[in-house]
Design an enzyme around this catalytic site. Structure first.
Site, short mmCIF file in Angstrom:
data_model
loop_
_atom_site.label_atom_id
_atom_site.label_comp_id
_atom_site.label_asym_id
_atom_site.label_seq_id
_atom_site.Cartn_x
_atom_site.Cartn_y
_atom_site.Cartn_z
CE1 TYR A 153 -4.44 1.11 0.51
CE2 TYR A 153 -3.37 2.80 1.82
CZ TYR A 153 -4.47 2.34 1.15
OH TYR A 153 -5.63 3.08 1.13
CE LYS A 160 -6.73 7.78 -0.51
NZ LYS A 160 -7.82 8.56 -1.13
#
Length: 252
Positions: A153, A160
């Protein structure tokens, strides 16, 4: 209704979390909901039909948020057709689920462009329209991978994290213009995108076992938080990242 007469734009607004946000905000009876999407025309038609069935004017506009000129055209269309923008929800997201050392420079850059860069450019364009109308709300979407390690990720987690940091800067600089900026950080939400995560079923079981709420998150869980941030009740919340994860991040 808190959103009565307002124009709302949601990127990535025809599937998953974005669709849930659109349907939730429709309950507040805005003047217009615009859902931007990339390529799934069937989902766009279905979402617009469902919004109209709820009695809200709705339109879908295809775009690619990673391309500055197309993103600019999206905001140009909103300005030309509706003359204002009151709520901008930057939800569009995409990434490659691979180990960090296997992440190509192209995938890294594309993930940053679709997520962090699109949030910045979208907020800049939204702010101009909102200021002309007396203010507005900008809401970004993040995830726990921005602050905790999640396998495969890295690209999205970093993107993010950039969105969360940008939100703090934007909140301070846009407050004098009557614009409120915040982020909703979700835990593991069961969507078509998260089902692409390697070993999805095993990850899902682990998440449920660790979550105090006893289940995996649903898009509607985040949509309710976004609706709160779009309402006057959230006026005193500025530049914050609200974690909505069923308590997952509380358990070590």
């Amino acid at each position: 209704m808190p959103l009565d007469g307002q124009v709302i734009l949601i990127t990535g607004g025809t599937r998953g979390i974005g669709r849930a946000i659109a349907l939730r905000l429709a309950r507040e009876r805005p003047r217009q909901i615009v859902v931007a999407y990339c390529s799934d025309h069937a989902s766009a038609r279905r979402t617009v039909a469902d919004l109209r069935e709820l009695g809200v004017a709705a339109e879908s506009i295809p775009t690619e948020v990673s391309r500055e000129e197309l993103l600019g055209q999206l905001f140009d269309t909103v300005e030309e057709r509706w003359g204002r923008l009151d709520v901008f929800v930057s939800n569009a997201a995409r990434t490659a689920f691979v180990p960090t050392l296997d992440l190509s420079a192209r995938s890294w850059q594309r993930t940053l462009d679709i997520n962090a860069r699109a949030f910045l450019l979208g907020a800049q364009r939204a702010a101009r329209l909102m200021e002309a109308g007396g203010g507005g709300r900008i809401v970004g979407l993040s995830s726990l991978g921005s602050r905790y390690y999640v396998p495969n990720y890295a690209a999205l987690g970093v993107a993010k994290a950039a969105i969360e940091s940008l939100t703090r800067y934007l909140a301070v600089e846009l407050a004098p213009r009557g614009i409120n900026v915040n982020v909703v950080c979700g835990g593991f939400i069961d969507t078509d995108s998260t089902r692409m995560v390697p070993d999805h079923r095993q990850v899902l079981e682990q998440v449920v076992a660790r979550t105090p709420a006893g289940r995996v998150g649903r898009p509607e869980d985040l949509a309710g938080v976004v609706a709160f941030l779009c309402s006057p009740d959230s006026d005193w919340i500025r530049g914050q990242t609200l974690i909505a994860d069923g308590g997952f991040s509380l358990v070590s």
